[in-house]
Scaffold this active site. Structure first.
Site, short mmCIF file in Angstrom:
data_model
loop_
_atom_site.label_atom_id
_atom_site.label_comp_id
_atom_site.label_asym_id
_atom_site.label_seq_id
_atom_site.Cartn_x
_atom_site.Cartn_y
_atom_site.Cartn_z
N ASP A 1 1.70 -3.53 7.45
CA ASP A 1 0.84 -2.44 6.97
C ASP A 1 -0.42 -2.95 6.28
O ASP A 1 -0.37 -3.37 5.13
CB ASP A 1 1.64 -1.55 6.01
CG ASP A 1 0.87 -0.31 5.59
OD1 ASP A 1 -0.04 0.10 6.34
OD2 ASP A 1 1.17 0.25 4.53
N ASP B 1 -5.90 0.63 9.52
CA ASP B 1 -4.54 0.71 9.00
C ASP B 1 -3.53 0.46 10.11
O ASP B 1 -3.32 1.32 10.97
CB ASP B 1 -4.31 2.09 8.36
CG ASP B 1 -2.96 2.20 7.68
OD1 ASP B 1 -2.22 1.19 7.66
OD2 ASP B 1 -2.64 3.27 7.16
#
Length: 353
Positions: A25, A232
């Site tokens: 992440d 992201d």
């Protein structure tokens, strides 16, 4: 690659080392895994990490610099750093901050160990599946895996090459850290990371997206603020401010000679087509500041189920967009915190890059 379009990275934690599979992440910093004793944990297939079985595990004092650096760090009655950390999809992890030995094995088979700050989760809720043992935050903040490992590897930079959605699970994405992870050579384009108050996400500036030859500006007024979208890897679809998304989706629809069907609510996308083969959508050129990135239907149309292809972008109420992992797949993307640049190089991530 997880079944919801997440990418899972394996690291080894503790002494003796135990394999941990966490969600990769770039939108968050904290590295955490579910730990014994787990009061409120989601079910996972692999055994929980047990700090008592590791000789290198050490709780972090709440007066330490690491605890001060952590958003949501506080003191528990034993003066140990307690944390609570939340995500945009409302997932939450709570537990204690510790330092622990992490071991990575390079592609040449050499093992490398260093001690980093991690979260030991004792109360974790959210949309996790039973293969995911936590999160490996690769954001730009000081406690992220990339920052902590990068310092040990000579420089705060890393790159990743994510395989496209639907790739055979035995074919893995690649991540490399530190010196040697720079993205360079022919075909590379780079865009600056503007200095933002919030250090974690990798904000870049998106000027607009061309659908075929038709340019759709990010803002109807033509003015864009710096850092209006962030990259992201933990969010699959690209999420765009609603007004921009509506104009973009209308143009995509116009250029596809088929009638769309009802959207896919799980992906949050409204534009889906029934087709036995991948939808022949137009090429989308993403115009970042100083860098044009061309996306083919592999990155822009994904099959949530057999015979259906959905546009891998969606609208949202926020003014700041999220450039998700569907759009990032099949690119070698380098994040360089030293030069404050993000670089893109087209690649087949299913092969050795």
């Amino acid at each position: 690659m997880g079944y919801r379009g997440e990418h899972i990275i394996k690291i080894s934690l503790g002494t003796p080392p135990v394999d941990i599979y966490g969600i990769l992440d770039t939108g968050s910093d904290l590295v955490w895994t579910q730990c014994v004793p787990c009061v409120g944990c989601y079910p996972q297939i692999n055994p929980l990490f047990d700090p008592k079985k590791s000789s290198t595990y050490l709780n972090v004092s709440c007066h330490s610099q690491q605890c001060q650096l952590l958003d949501g760090g506080s003191c528990n009655p034993q003066n140990i750093c307690h944390y609570g950390y939340g995500y945009e999809d409302r997932s939450v992890t709570e537990g204690v901050l510790a330092t622990e030995r992490v071991t990575l094995t390079s592609t040449s088979g050499v093992a490398f160990s260093t001690d980093i700050a991690i979260g030991c989760g004792h109360n974790d809720t959210g949309v996790f599946n039973d293969h995911e043992m936590g999160m490996i935050g690769l954001g730009g903040g000081p406690l992220s895996f990339a920052s902590q490992i990068g310092s040990a590897f000579g420089s705060r930079r890393f790159s990743h090459c994510l395989v496209p959605f639907g790739t055979d699970p035995n074919i893995t994405s690649k991540v490399s850290f530190g010196d040697g992870s720079e993205v360079k050579g022919p075909g590379v384009v780079s865009t600056p990371l503007p200095s933002m108050e919030f250090k974690t996400p990798y904000y870049v500036t998106l000027e607009g997206i061309s659908v075929g030859n038709k340019y759709v500006p990010f803002s109807s007024s033509g003015k864009v603020s710096k850092g209006n979208i962030f990259l992201d890897s933990g969010t699959p679809p690209t999420m765009l401010p609603q007004n921009f998304y509506n104009r973009l989706a209308a143009e995509v629809k116009k250029q596809i000679p088929m009638s769309p069907i009802v959207g896919d609510p799980d992906l949050g996308t409204q534009l889906c087509y029934k087709s036995k083969t991948r939808v022949r959508g137009p090429i989308l050129t993403v115009h970042f500041e100083g860098a044009d990135v061309q996306l083919t239907p592999i990155q822009t149309f994904i099959p949530p189920k057999d015979g259906v292809f959905c546009f891998a972008m969606a609208g949202m109420e926020d003014d700041v967009g999220i450039y998700g992992n569907f759009a990032q797949s099949n690119f070698l993307i380098g994040f360089d915190m030293e030069t404050r640049m993000v670089s893109f190089k087209p690649a087949d991530c299913t092969k050795h890059v």
